[in-house]
Design an enzyme around this catalytic site. Structure first.
Site, PDB file in Angstrom:
ATOM      1  N   ASP A  67     111.849  15.700  57.915  1.00 42.48           N
ATOM      2  CA  ASP A  67     112.904  16.504  58.547  1.00 42.48           C
ATOM      3  C   ASP A  67     112.495  17.086  59.899  1.00 42.48           C
ATOM      4  OD1 ASP A  67     114.494  15.999  56.350  1.00 42.48           O
ATOM      5  OD2 ASP A  67     113.921  17.858  55.334  1.00 42.48           O
TER       6      ASP A  67
ATOM      7  N   LYS B  32     113.603  13.318  63.366  1.00 44.13           N
ATOM      8  CA  LYS B  32     113.379  11.921  63.787  1.00 44.13           C
ATOM      9  C   LYS B  32     114.697  11.250  64.181  1.00 44.13           C
ATOM     10  CE  LYS B  32     111.521  11.272  59.773  1.00 44.13           C
ATOM     11  NZ  LYS B  32     111.499  12.670  59.275  1.00 44.13           N
ATOM     12  N   GLY B  33     115.764  11.577  63.422  1.00 37.58           N
ATOM     13  CA  GLY B  33     117.066  10.972  63.727  1.00 37.58           C
ATOM     14  C   GLY B  33     117.500  11.298  65.145  1.00 37.58           C
TER      15      GLY B  33
ATOM     16  N   ASN C 139     116.210   8.658  50.202  1.00 35.25           N
ATOM     17  CA  ASN C 139     115.626  10.006  50.183  1.00 35.25           C
ATOM     18  C   ASN C 139     115.631  10.594  51.594  1.00 35.25           C
ATOM     19  OD1 ASN C 139     113.760   8.050  50.963  1.00 35.25           O
ATOM     20  ND2 ASN C 139     112.003   9.026  49.992  1.00 35.25           N
ATOM     21  N   ALA C 140     115.653   9.724  52.601  1.00 35.69           N
ATOM     22  CA  ALA C 140     115.726  10.179  53.988  1.00 35.69           C
ATOM     23  C   ALA C 140     117.107  10.733  54.279  1.00 35.69           C
ATOM     24  CB  ALA C 140     115.434   9.009  54.931  1.00 35.69           C
ATOM     25  N   GLY C 141     117.145  11.699  55.176  1.00 36.42           N
ATOM     26  CA  GLY C 141     118.422  12.203  55.686  1.00 36.42           C
ATOM     27  C   GLY C 141     118.198  12.456  57.159  1.00 36.42           C
ATOM     28  N   HIS C 142     118.675  11.557  57.991  1.00 41.52           N
ATOM     29  CA  HIS C 142     118.435  11.661  59.435  1.00 41.52           C
ATOM     30  C   HIS C 142     119.740  12.059  60.118  1.00 41.52           C
ATOM     31  CE1 HIS C 142     114.689   8.830  59.223  1.00 41.52           C
ATOM     32  NE2 HIS C 142     114.617   9.870  58.420  1.00 41.52           N
TER      33      HIS C 142
ATOM     34  N   ARG D  78     105.184  -5.267  39.474  1.00 39.96           N
ATOM     35  CA  ARG D  78     105.591  -6.672  39.613  1.00 39.96           C
ATOM     36  C   ARG D  78     106.409  -7.203  38.437  1.00 39.96           C
ATOM     37  NH1 ARG D  78      99.796  -8.247  40.179  1.00 39.96           N
ATOM     38  NH2 ARG D  78      99.807  -6.332  38.974  1.00 39.96           N
TER      39      ARG D  78
ATOM     40  N   GLN E  63     110.589  10.221  56.191  1.00 34.44           N
ATOM     41  CA  GLN E  63     109.650  11.227  55.686  1.00 34.44           C
ATOM     42  C   GLN E  63     108.649  11.602  56.800  1.00 34.44           C
ATOM     43  OE1 GLN E  63     110.197   8.297  53.248  1.00 34.44           O
ATOM     44  NE2 GLN E  63     111.985   9.557  53.059  1.00 34.44           N
TER      45      GLN E  63
ATOM     46  N   THR F  73     105.899  11.328  48.931  1.00 34.25           N
ATOM     47  CA  THR F  73     106.861  10.309  48.544  1.00 34.25           C
ATOM     48  C   THR F  73     106.072   9.077  48.106  1.00 34.25           C
ATOM     49  OG1 THR F  73     108.912   9.199  49.166  1.00 34.25           O
ATOM     50  CG2 THR F  73     107.194   9.347  50.883  1.00 34.25           C
TER      51      THR F  73
ATOM     52  N   THR G 127     118.964  17.875  54.270  1.00 32.46           N
ATOM     53  CA  THR G 127     120.064  16.984  54.644  1.00 32.46           C
ATOM     54  C   THR G 127     120.499  16.148  53.438  1.00 32.46           C
ATOM     55  OG1 THR G 127     119.051  16.864  56.830  1.00 32.46           O
ATOM     56  CG2 THR G 127     120.744  15.234  56.350  1.00 32.46           C
TER      57      THR G 127
ATOM     58  N   THR H 196     119.575  16.889  49.966  1.00 31.10           N
ATOM     59  CA  THR H 196     119.788  17.616  48.709  1.00 31.10           C
ATOM     60  C   THR H 196     120.424  18.996  48.901  1.00 31.10           C
ATOM     61  OG1 THR H 196     117.566  18.534  48.874  1.00 31.10           O
ATOM     62  CG2 THR H 196     117.798  16.508  47.598  1.00 31.10           C
TER      63      THR H 196
ATOM     64  N   LYS I 244     113.610  21.798  68.183  1.00 31.39           N
ATOM     65  CA  LYS I 244     114.014  23.081  67.610  1.00 31.39           C
ATOM     66  C   LYS I 244     113.302  24.282  68.242  1.00 31.39           C
ATOM     67  CE  LYS I 244     116.063  22.588  63.564  1.00 31.39           C
ATOM     68  NZ  LYS I 244     116.478  22.308  62.172  1.00 31.39           N
TER      69      LYS I 244
HETATM   70  P1  GDP Z   1     114.936  13.956  60.198  1.00 30.65           P
HETATM   71  O1  GDP Z   1     114.984  13.696  58.744  1.00 30.65           O
HETATM   72  O2  GDP Z   1     113.543  13.974  60.740  1.00 30.65           O
HETATM   73  O3  GDP Z   1     115.810  13.021  60.996  1.00 30.65           O
HETATM   74  O4  GDP Z   1     115.511  15.433  60.411  1.00 30.65           O
HETATM   75  P2  GDP Z   1     116.816  16.072  59.703  1.00 30.65           P
HETATM   76  O5  GDP Z   1     118.026  15.480  60.307  1.00 30.65           O
HETATM   77  O6  GDP Z   1     116.685  16.005  58.230  1.00 30.65           O
HETATM   78  O7  GDP Z   1     116.639  17.591  60.071  1.00 30.65           O
HETATM   79  C1  GDP Z   1     116.625  18.036  61.394  1.00 30.65           C
HETATM   80  C2  GDP Z   1     117.765  19.058  61.606  1.00 30.65           C
HETATM   81  O8  GDP Z   1     117.596  19.715  62.837  1.00 30.65           O
HETATM   82  C3  GDP Z   1     119.128  18.391  61.698  1.00 30.65           C
HETATM   83  O9  GDP Z   1     120.077  19.268  61.188  1.00 30.65           O
HETATM   84  C4  GDP Z   1     119.325  18.210  63.206  1.00 30.65           C
HETATM   85  O10 GDP Z   1     120.696  18.145  63.595  1.00 30.65           O
HETATM   86  C5  GDP Z   1     118.683  19.454  63.728  1.00 30.65           C
HETATM   87  N1  GDP Z   1     118.063  19.365  65.076  1.00 30.65           N
HETATM   88  C6  GDP Z   1     117.437  18.312  65.664  1.00 30.65           C
HETATM   89  N2  GDP Z   1     116.886  18.679  66.849  1.00 30.65           N
HETATM   90  C7  GDP Z   1     117.204  19.988  67.018  1.00 30.65           C
HETATM   91  C8  GDP Z   1     116.891  20.949  68.029  1.00 30.65           C
HETATM   92  O11 GDP Z   1     116.198  20.680  69.002  1.00 30.65           O
HETATM   93  N3  GDP Z   1     117.386  22.226  67.831  1.00 30.65           N
HETATM   94  C9  GDP Z   1     118.140  22.558  66.747  1.00 30.65           C
HETATM   95  N4  GDP Z   1     118.574  23.822  66.647  1.00 30.65           N
HETATM   96  N5  GDP Z   1     118.436  21.679  65.780  1.00 30.65           N
HETATM   97  C10 GDP Z   1     117.952  20.416  65.891  1.00 30.65           C
HETATM   98  P1  IMO Z   2     113.368  12.471  56.051  1.00 31.10           P
HETATM   99  O1  IMO Z   2     113.276  11.000  56.398  1.00 31.10           O
HETATM  100  C1  IMO Z   2     111.882  15.862  53.784  1.00 31.10           C
HETATM  101  C2  IMO Z   2     110.245  15.041  49.814  1.00 31.10           C
HETATM  102  C3  IMO Z   2     110.992  15.550  48.600  1.00 31.10           C
HETATM  103  C4  IMO Z   2     109.843  15.750  47.633  1.00 31.10           C
HETATM  104  C5  IMO Z   2     108.908  14.576  47.958  1.00 31.10           C
HETATM  105  C6  IMO Z   2     109.113  13.364  47.067  1.00 31.10           C
HETATM  106  O2  IMO Z   2     114.750  13.001  56.107  1.00 31.10           O
HETATM  107  O3  IMO Z   2     112.376  13.249  56.844  1.00 31.10           O
HETATM  108  P2  IMO Z   2     111.017  11.495  46.861  1.00 31.10           P
HETATM  109  O4  IMO Z   2     112.487  11.625  46.615  1.00 31.10           O
HETATM  110  O5  IMO Z   2     110.697  10.775  48.132  1.00 31.10           O
HETATM  111  O6  IMO Z   2     110.273  10.924  45.691  1.00 31.10           O
HETATM  112  O7  IMO Z   2     110.490  13.020  47.003  1.00 31.10           O
HETATM  113  O8  IMO Z   2     109.202  14.217  49.301  1.00 31.10           O
HETATM  114  N1  IMO Z   2     111.039  14.205  50.736  1.00 31.10           N
HETATM  115  C7  IMO Z   2     111.467  14.601  51.941  1.00 31.10           C
HETATM  116  N2  IMO Z   2     111.370  15.791  52.551  1.00 31.10           N
HETATM  117  N3  IMO Z   2     112.441  14.819  54.431  1.00 31.10           N
HETATM  118  C8  IMO Z   2     112.528  13.611  53.843  1.00 31.10           C
HETATM  119  O9  IMO Z   2     112.985  12.518  54.490  1.00 31.10           O
HETATM  120  C9  IMO Z   2     112.060  13.464  52.522  1.00 31.10           C
HETATM  121  N4  IMO Z   2     112.010  12.433  51.663  1.00 31.10           N
HETATM  122  C10 IMO Z   2     111.372  12.898  50.571  1.00 31.10           C
HETATM  123  O10 IMO Z   2     111.653  16.745  48.870  1.00 31.10           O
HETATM  124  O11 IMO Z   2     109.143  16.936  47.953  1.00 31.10           O
HETATM  125 MG    MG Z   3     115.733  14.563  57.007  1.00 30.53          MG
END
Ligand code: GDP
Ligand code: IMO
Ligand code: MG
Length: 432
Positions: free
Chosen positions: A13, A16-17, A38-41, A136, A220, A235, A295, A297, A327
């Site tokens: 989190d 990266k997205g 499991n990712a949420g970008h 496997r 992740q 993960t 993002t 859960t 951020k």
């Molecule tokens: P990812 O999994 O690495 O792609 O990150 P996530 O999307 O799960 O979490 C990042 C959160 O921060 C999202 O809600 C983005 O919209 C938000 N975000 C990204 N860059 C910035 C920033 O520079 N400032 C703020 N305030 N929010 C940001």
């Molecule tokens: P992105 O790509 C943040 C965390 C879970 C848990 C552990 C194992 O959005 O950065 P899993 O479901 O993979 O077996 O969970 O890893 N986790 C993440 N935390 N961002 C993620 O993805 C994650 N994907 C898994 O919360 O602690």
């Molecule tokens: Mg995420």
């Protein structure tokens, strides 16, 4: 143009997205190499917010994306995301690797029943699916779905897994009936997925040979990597930059640079050690301003100060030469901002994080305090460019650069695409 891996330096989190979407302006191909839904970008652009789980972040700009062999591919999530994106007017130009691991509905149920509570997973079936891949005898690939032998393979797999499924309460009735229902579901996926499947290794290697700009989008983060993170609170895939090679089938020699993504502070969702974790009012301040809720859960994320021993470890493990720091706006309004510059373990100071759970639980962060900044409206500064940013922000970013020995290519001050301030080093990356 270069082949670049974008990798999370912390616990996921990191944004990266947003970084991939920003860089995708110049990219020809965006490749997911690990993990699954499991990712949420998150990408916020053109007045819209996209929360992508399986789709590469290139879909927002309508660029080509690849889901590589290292991905745990959930057909149901993919087809749902496809429908959602299409209903929002987005065409989806994506190739799914025939070598990707097939994640089936029972993987999600097993995750919820077994690993979910103990490890705090996302319950997306990731652990159970990769477990079967490694075993496997109980794993299936996307290619199996398109084989005339699929009915037999699925039956064999279910026979191997029957006891486990019954013990977990996932299978309660007749195995034959369960098998028939699953086969029917698989038939419907096959038809819908047919136009998307192919050879990731051929397309990605061809693009690299033609010197196209190939972006590998890590899911992740480094500290969640199954081999290099805070095991067992990790993960089940290789999130680190090296995962791009194994997760797609490209040579390590083909990667030109690695961009590490970090928040200006640290967050973690789920269980596991977190040396710089904050509690109380300060934690609430950062969590609320940063919208720190998962993002995927919706769980509140744990928050803490920036952790340089951890970032140095990430730089080392991934070969990070460039940083994307996001951020920075969230910390605005604080008089002083703390950064962990080292760990103290039994009277000794360490500059590099030891990635062992027991040790990390015991470390005492050594903090340095930097001046904070207070900015109400970042848009003006964004228009004027990085040079116009407050001295305190520049000092913070330069401090991190110096301490971890990498150059910053962008600073994020808001979730929207235009709230990214590029720095001169971005030009260095793009001209590789
Ligand atoms: P990812 O999994 O690495 O792609 O990150 P996530 O999307 O799960 O979490 C990042 C959160 O921060 C999202 O809600 C983005 O919209 C938000 N975000 C990204 N860059 C910035 C920033 O520079 N400032 C703020 N305030 N929010 C940001
Ligand atoms: P992105 O790509 C943040 C965390 C879970 C848990 C552990 C194992 O959005 O950065 P899993 O479901 O993979 O077996 O969970 O890893 N986790 C993440 N935390 N961002 C993620 O993805 C994650 N994907 C898994 O919360 O602690
Ligand atoms: Mg995420």
């Amino acid at each position: 143009m270069p082949a670049v891996v974008v990798v999370g330096m912390q616990f996921g989190d990191e944004s990266k997205g947003a970084v991939v979407d920003y860089l995708a302006e110049w990219a020809d191909l965006v490749v997911r190499y690990n993990g699954g839904s499991n990712a949420g970008h998150t990408v916020v652009a053109e007045g819209q917010k996209y929360k992508l789980h399986l789709m590469p972040s290139s879909v927002v700009r309508g660029k080509r994306g690849i889901l590589g062999a290292g991905v745990a591919f959930d057909p149901e999530v993919f087809l749902q995301e496809l429908e959602d994106l299409r209903s929002r007017g987005k065409g989806v130009d994506v190739l799914i690797s025939l070598k990707a691991t097939l994640l089936l509905p029972y993987h999600k149920e097993l995750d919820a029943a077994l690993t979910g509570g103990r490890l705090g997973t996302t319950k997306r079936g990731i652990g159970p699916a990769y477990q079967d891949k490694m075993a496997r005898i109980s794993g299936l690939k996307v290619s199996d779905l398109f084989s005339s032998n699929f009915p037999k393979r699925l039956r064999d797999v279910l026979e191997v897994k029957e006891d486990e499924l019954r013990r977990a309460g996932v299978l309660t009735g007749d195995l034959e009936e369960y098998y028939r229902q699953l086969l029917e579901r698989a038939d419907s996926w096959r038809e819908a997925l047919e136009p998307f499947v192919g050879d990731d290794h051929l397309e990605v290697n061809a693009a690299i040979t033609e010197r196209k700009f190939v972006l590998f989008e890590g899911a992740q983060g480094t500290m969640l990597d199954v081999d290099h993170g805070t095991y067992p609170f990790v993960t089940s895939s290789n999130a680190i930059a090296g995962g791009a090679c194994t997760g797609v089938g490209v040579s390590p020699l083909a990667i030109d640079a690695v961009v590490g993504v970090s928040k200006a502070y640290t967050t973690r969702v789920g269980k596991g050690p977190f040396p710089t974790e904050l509690t109380g009012d300060l934690a609430r301040y950062i969590r609320d301003r940063g919208g720190e809720y998962g993002t995927t859960t919706g769980r509140p994320r744990r928050v803490g100060w920036l952790d340089l021993p951890m970032l140095r470890y990430s730089v080392l493990i991934n070969g990070i030469g460039y940083l994307a720091i996001r951020k920075v706006d969230v910390l605005s309004g604080l008089d002083k901002v703390k950064v962990a510059v080292a760990y103290e373990i039994e009277g000794e100071e360490y500059r590099l994080a030891p990635p062992y759970v027991d040790t990390l639980e015991r470390v005492k962060p050594v903090y340095e305090e930097l001046d904070g900044w207070s900015v109400e409206d970042w848009s003006e500064l964004i228009r004027e460019g990085w040079d116009s940013f407050p001295e305190e922000v520049k000092a913070y970013v330069e401090f991190v650069e110096r301490e971890v020995n990498a150059k910053t290519i962008m600073v994020g001050v808001g979730p929207e695409r235009e709230m990214t301030a590029p720095t001169p080093a971005l030009g260095d990356l793009l001209s590789l």
